[in-house]
Design a protein around this motif. Structure first.
Motif, PDB file in Angstrom:
ATOM      1  N   ARG A   1       6.938 -12.566   4.599  1.00 55.30           N
ATOM      2  CA  ARG A   1       5.748 -11.715   4.707  1.00 55.30           C
ATOM      3  C   ARG A   1       5.447 -11.031   3.375  1.00 55.30           C
ATOM      4  O   ARG A   1       4.285 -10.916   2.968  1.00 55.30           O
ATOM      5  CB  ARG A   1       5.937 -10.665   5.808  1.00 55.30           C
ATOM      6  N   TYR A   2       6.511 -10.577   2.720  1.00 56.80           N
ATOM      7  CA  TYR A   2       6.310  -9.995   1.385  1.00 56.80           C
ATOM      8  C   TYR A   2       5.690 -11.023   0.446  1.00 56.80           C
ATOM      9  O   TYR A   2       4.764 -10.719  -0.323  1.00 56.80           O
ATOM     10  CB  TYR A   2       7.645  -9.510   0.815  1.00 56.80           C
TER      11      TYR A   2
ATOM     12  N   TRP B   1       8.811   7.771  -5.052  1.00 55.57           N
ATOM     13  CA  TRP B   1      10.140   7.963  -4.452  1.00 55.57           C
ATOM     14  C   TRP B   1      10.524   9.426  -4.587  1.00 55.57           C
ATOM     15  O   TRP B   1      10.456  10.004  -5.676  1.00 55.57           O
ATOM     16  CB  TRP B   1      11.189   7.105  -5.161  1.00 55.57           C
TER      17      TRP B   1
ATOM     18  N   VAL C   1      11.009 -11.569   7.096  1.00 59.56           N
ATOM     19  CA  VAL C   1      10.484 -10.385   6.400  1.00 59.56           C
ATOM     20  C   VAL C   1      10.148 -10.740   4.956  1.00 59.56           C
ATOM     21  O   VAL C   1       9.082 -10.378   4.436  1.00 59.56           O
ATOM     22  CB  VAL C   1      11.531  -9.235   6.447  1.00 59.56           C
TER      23      VAL C   1
ATOM     24  N   ILE D   1      12.183  -2.978  -2.809  1.00 58.85           N
ATOM     25  CA  ILE D   1      12.008  -3.407  -1.416  1.00 58.85           C
ATOM     26  C   ILE D   1      13.300  -3.186  -0.631  1.00 58.85           C
ATOM     27  O   ILE D   1      13.282  -2.639   0.482  1.00 58.85           O
ATOM     28  CB  ILE D   1      11.596  -4.893  -1.352  1.00 58.85           C
TER      29      ILE D   1
ATOM     30  N   LYS E   1       5.515  -3.859  13.833  1.00 57.42           N
ATOM     31  CA  LYS E   1       6.918  -4.170  13.462  1.00 57.42           C
ATOM     32  C   LYS E   1       7.169  -3.749  12.015  1.00 57.42           C
ATOM     33  O   LYS E   1       6.296  -3.869  11.154  1.00 57.42           O
ATOM     34  CB  LYS E   1       7.188  -5.662  13.626  1.00 57.42           C
ATOM     35  N   GLU E   2       8.384  -3.285  11.802  1.00 59.84           N
ATOM     36  CA  GLU E   2       8.765  -2.860  10.455  1.00 59.84           C
ATOM     37  C   GLU E   2       8.566  -3.974   9.441  1.00 59.84           C
ATOM     38  O   GLU E   2       8.116  -3.756   8.313  1.00 59.84           O
ATOM     39  CB  GLU E   2      10.240  -2.420  10.437  1.00 59.84           C
ATOM     40  N   GLY E   3       8.915  -5.169   9.857  1.00 61.58           N
ATOM     41  CA  GLY E   3       8.811  -6.312   8.979  1.00 61.58           C
ATOM     42  C   GLY E   3       7.385  -6.687   8.650  1.00 61.58           C
ATOM     43  O   GLY E   3       7.156  -7.471   7.734  1.00 61.58           O
TER      44      GLY E   3
ATOM     45  N   GLU F   1       2.020 -11.658   1.307  1.00 62.75           N
ATOM     46  CA  GLU F   1       1.172 -10.555   0.880  1.00 62.75           C
ATOM     47  C   GLU F   1       0.917 -10.601  -0.619  1.00 62.75           C
ATOM     48  O   GLU F   1      -0.112 -10.138  -1.111  1.00 62.75           O
ATOM     49  CB  GLU F   1       1.816  -9.208   1.260  1.00 62.75           C
TER      50      GLU F   1
ATOM     51  N   PRO G   1       5.783  -4.866   4.157  1.00 61.45           N
ATOM     52  CA  PRO G   1       5.120  -5.789   3.231  1.00 61.45           C
ATOM     53  C   PRO G   1       3.651  -5.423   3.002  1.00 61.45           C
ATOM     54  O   PRO G   1       3.147  -5.569   1.877  1.00 61.45           O
ATOM     55  CB  PRO G   1       5.252  -7.146   3.921  1.00 61.45           C
TER      56      PRO G   1
ATOM     57  N   ASN H   1       3.441  -2.503   0.714  1.00 61.62           N
ATOM     58  CA  ASN H   1       3.792  -2.971  -0.624  1.00 61.62           C
ATOM     59  C   ASN H   1       2.580  -3.626  -1.290  1.00 61.62           C
ATOM     60  O   ASN H   1       2.285  -3.378  -2.475  1.00 61.62           O
ATOM     61  CB  ASN H   1       4.954  -3.963  -0.514  1.00 61.62           C
ATOM     62  N   ARG H   2       1.875  -4.433  -0.551  1.00 60.72           N
ATOM     63  CA  ARG H   2       0.694  -5.096  -1.110  1.00 60.72           C
ATOM     64  C   ARG H   2      -0.399  -4.080  -1.409  1.00 60.72           C
ATOM     65  O   ARG H   2      -1.049  -4.130  -2.472  1.00 60.72           O
ATOM     66  CB  ARG H   2       0.189  -6.161  -0.136  1.00 60.72           C
TER      67      ARG H   2
ATOM     68  N   ALA I   1      17.372  -6.491  14.277  1.00 59.92           N
ATOM     69  CA  ALA I   1      16.496  -7.446  14.975  1.00 59.92           C
ATOM     70  C   ALA I   1      15.076  -6.909  15.054  1.00 59.92           C
ATOM     71  O   ALA I   1      14.102  -7.665  14.968  1.00 59.92           O
ATOM     72  CB  ALA I   1      17.039  -7.733  16.371  1.00 59.92           C
ATOM     73  N   SER I   2      14.932  -5.596  15.211  1.00 59.34           N
ATOM     74  CA  SER I   2      13.587  -5.020  15.303  1.00 59.34           C
ATOM     75  C   SER I   2      12.866  -5.111  13.966  1.00 59.34           C
ATOM     76  O   SER I   2      11.634  -5.197  13.919  1.00 59.34           O
ATOM     77  CB  SER I   2      13.674  -3.560  15.749  1.00 59.34           C
ATOM     78  N   ILE I   3      13.614  -5.095  12.880  1.00 58.80           N
ATOM     79  CA  ILE I   3      12.992  -5.277  11.555  1.00 58.80           C
ATOM     80  C   ILE I   3      12.547  -6.723  11.409  1.00 58.80           C
ATOM     81  O   ILE I   3      11.466  -7.019  10.883  1.00 58.80           O
ATOM     82  CB  ILE I   3      13.984  -4.899  10.428  1.00 58.80           C
ATOM     83  N   GLY I   4      13.376  -7.637  11.842  1.00 60.18           N
ATOM     84  CA  GLY I   4      13.068  -9.065  11.753  1.00 60.18           C
ATOM     85  C   GLY I   4      14.094  -9.798  10.910  1.00 60.18           C
ATOM     86  O   GLY I   4      14.819  -9.182  10.137  1.00 60.18           O
TER      87      GLY I   4
END
Lengths: 124, 301
Positions: free
Chosen positions: B66-67, A69, B63, B30, A48-50, B70, A54, A57-58, B55-58
């Motif tokens: 999760r950041y 970029w 989200v 981000i 999943k993208e979500g 991490e 992250p 990023n970590r 929705a697929s991203i969350g």
């Protein structure tokens, strides 16, 4: 039973996801998030993208990955490209070594080598 | 890079808020990366709906958590609705403003209610509003104050108009039995010297009761002179008038007891008041009763 397998698969994939990410990034040299998701999907490792962003990023913050970029020569909008750092290469090698050791362990467990009297004699 | 899509912008705003503990520059990066992903997804499949893509991203909070995880930070607990937060802020702000306003009013107008015993006045809001404490105008047996009688000879050949001014007073106007102006007043014992002031200008005789605060006077007026009365805060009674009378009054009551043997033509107007019915006569010699009253009542009997 099926739900237990799915849960197990999820847990196992979590374990080698970072390894797979590093392998893909090494293969392509530099890659951006959306493309990385596509490659993972094609490798039958949907993420999943979500979860992915992250993690990237970590891994960037702890020095495993470098991120740049790019806006020049890119159609439309800027994208963030990831590549392995020197530490990332080293980490990848360590992870590969550990993973190969786990595979060998698994293979040894699945196909135990039985030591017999005949086997102990050298082959003619 | 702009999406110009409100759903996407709303999602990114929510994500930005949920990333709260993370420093601003990292948060911005981000958001930029997620936005870039959304644009790539839409470029790949333009027919995909925005809600399904998001929705697929969350969920933004998921989200963001999760950041945070991490980074080794504590995941945030997203509020159920930002509206609740703003309602609480708005309520508390209103309460604080009300308390502050009440404090200013109390400070500025202290004392809020005060009674002036000497003048029988109830002062409200530091004197902004003054209400007569003794409102029993019908008490003719009130013997408080001193009784003073004044008699003024009026040259009815020269004086055409008697102009009366009264303030915070009860005034009864009656016909005089002679050609003299009689004034009977009950006022404050110490107000004797200022009970009235008179002067003559041209063909008008001026009588001022303005200084006789809270006086109760009966004025006997000779016939054949017109009467102009100006009253502020009080009560006026016109008993069987035999004169043309013009009245301007603010805040009070006017009572008219017509003389059944005479004819009157009434011109009565009120602002914020009530007027009883008075039958006007069309007789040529009818006496004119012109009254203009603000805040009060014109009544019979």
């Amino acid at each position: 039973m099926e739900m237990n397998i799915d849960n197990w698969k999820t847990q196992v994939r979590k374990g080698y996801l970072e390894l797979c990410l590093l392998l893909i990034i090494r293969r392509y040299g530099r890659i951006y998030g959306f493309d990385l998701l596509e490659k993972l999907r094609q490798a039958d490792l949907p993420v999943k993208e979500g979860t992915l962003y992250p993690l990237l990023n970590r891994m960037t913050e702890d020095g495993t990955l470098g991120a740049v970029w790019e806006t020049a020569n890119v159609k439309g909008h800027p994208r963030k490209f990831y590549s392995l750092t020197e530490d990332g290469f080293k980490l990848l090698e360590t992870m590969r070594h550990e993973f190969n050791a786990m595979i060998e362990l698994y293979q040894n467990l699945e196909n135990p080598v039985e030591v017999s009297r005949d086997d102990s004699k050298p082959a003619d | 890079m702009t999406t110009a899509n409100p759903q996407i912008e709303t999602y990114l705003s929510a994500l930005d808020r949920a990333l709260g503990p993370i420093q601003a520059s990292t948060r911005a990066e981000i958001i930029l990366e997620i936005k870039s992903h959304i644009l790539d997804a839409l470029a790949q499949d333009p027919n995909r709906s925005i809600p399904s893509l998001l929705a697929s991203i969350g969920e933004p909070e998921t989200v963001a958590n999760r950041y945070l995880l991490e980074k080794g930070l504590k995941p945030g607990k997203s509020p159920k609705s930002p509206i609740v937060k703003w309602l609480v802020i708005g309520f508390l702000g209103t309460v604080a403003l009300s308390i502050l306003s009440a404090g200013v009013v109390i400070y500025k107008f202290f004392p809020l209610v005060d009674y002036d015993r000497d003048r029988s006045l109830v002062r409200i809001l530091g004197g902004m509003i003054s209400v007569k404490g003794n409102v029993n105008y019908d008490d003719d047996n009130d013997t408080d104050g001193s009784q003073r009688d004044f008699v003024e000879a009026i040259d009815v050949n020269r004086i055409k108009t008697i102009s009366v001014m009264a303030l915070n007073s009860r005034l009864v106007v009656k016909p005089s039995q002679d050609a003299q102006l009689h004034l009977n007043c009950k006022g404050r014992p110490d107000a004797d010297a200022n009970l009235k002031q008179t002067r003559v200008e041209g063909d008008t005789f001026y009588l001022s009761l303005a200084e006789s605060f809270e006086s109760r006077c009966t004025l006997h007026v000779p016939a054949s002179v017109a009467i102009a009365i100006q009253v502020t805060n009080g009560r006026l009674v016109l008993e069987a008038p035999r004169n043309h009378i013009s009245v301007k009054m603010a805040n009070g009551m006017i009572r008219i007891h017509p003389d059944p043997a005479r004819h009157y033509q009434y011109h009565l107007e009120t602002i914020n008041g009530a007027v009883d019915h008075f039958e006007s006569s069309s007789e040529p010699g009818a006496l004119e009763i012109n009254i203009s009253l603000a805040n009060g009542r014109i009544s019979r009997d």
